[in-house]
Scaffold this active site. Sequence first.
Site, PDB file in Angstrom:
ATOM      1  N   SER A   1     -21.594 -40.654  16.403  1.00 19.53           N
ATOM      2  CA  SER A   1     -21.072 -40.315  15.082  1.00 19.53           C
ATOM      3  C   SER A   1     -20.956 -38.810  14.948  1.00 19.53           C
ATOM      4  CB  SER A   1     -21.984 -40.865  13.975  1.00 19.53           C
ATOM      5  OG  SER A   1     -23.270 -40.276  14.053  1.00 19.53           O
ATOM      6  N   ASP A   2     -19.981 -38.393  14.140  1.00 18.31           N
ATOM      7  CA  ASP A   2     -19.814 -36.986  13.792  1.00 18.31           C
ATOM      8  C   ASP A   2     -20.422 -36.807  12.414  1.00 18.31           C
ATOM      9  OD1 ASP A   2     -19.120 -34.416  13.412  1.00 18.31           O
ATOM     10  OD2 ASP A   2     -16.969 -34.754  13.225  1.00 18.31           O
ATOM     11  N   LYS A   3     -21.619 -36.271  12.352  1.00 19.11           N
ATOM     12  CA  LYS A   3     -22.395 -36.320  11.119  1.00 19.11           C
ATOM     13  C   LYS A   3     -22.178 -35.132  10.201  1.00 19.11           C
ATOM     14  CE  LYS A   3     -26.536 -33.941  12.778  1.00 19.11           C
ATOM     15  NZ  LYS A   3     -26.347 -32.822  11.826  1.00 19.11           N
TER      16      LYS A   3
END
Length: 228
Positions: free
Chosen positions: A180-182
């Site tokens: 994920s790109d948080k």
Amino acid sequence: AVGADARLVDAAQCRAAEAALTGESVPVAKSTSPVPEATGLADRHDMLYSGTYVTGGRALALVVATGAHTEVGRIAGLTEGAADQRTPLERRIERFGRWLVGASLVLFVAVMLLGLWRGLPAVEVLMVAISQMVSVVPEGLPVAVTIALAVGMQRMAARGAVIRRLSAVETLGSTTVICSDKTGTLTRNEMTVTRLWWPEGAAGRRADVAGSGYAPEGAISRDGAPAA
């Protein structure tokens, strides 16, 4: 707050926070310079988007899209139109059900042929064949699967993970890697200082900083003791 997608006509030191749309953690500088048609969403510096915030400067823009036609609206439409995929457990149960149907049909035909070959009445043979076919279906299977998933949901809730759909428990249990790109999406888009270092002497000096985000509470300590 920007209420619609708009193209900049005039801008002076305009900056916009687009973390909610692109995930950029810092405000993006905007200008009226044209960009190529194939430019990605995050690099369109001549556009303002609905759901973002202007953090500085001034600008004059022409509205080009509102509501569901904005970039945020398209994302919402894709989210609502996404089809629910079957979990691995549901696919295995469906495959198992097809095997059961095939086995019950084979058993039905075998009992009918065996009964008729032995000269038994056709009605009695038919009743026996139907009863044998029905007995193949495991009536307690849905109940057992539901109980197993409920127990898994209870265990995950005890660890702080609340599951909305019962079938998602099995999917999460089979997950090994989550990518994920948080930045600005799963987090609050706040950076927190946790440790300080400054050059002094041979190795320099260090201090720990307590606190979180933009909250005004916190303290600076050195070696576990409050710093003077």
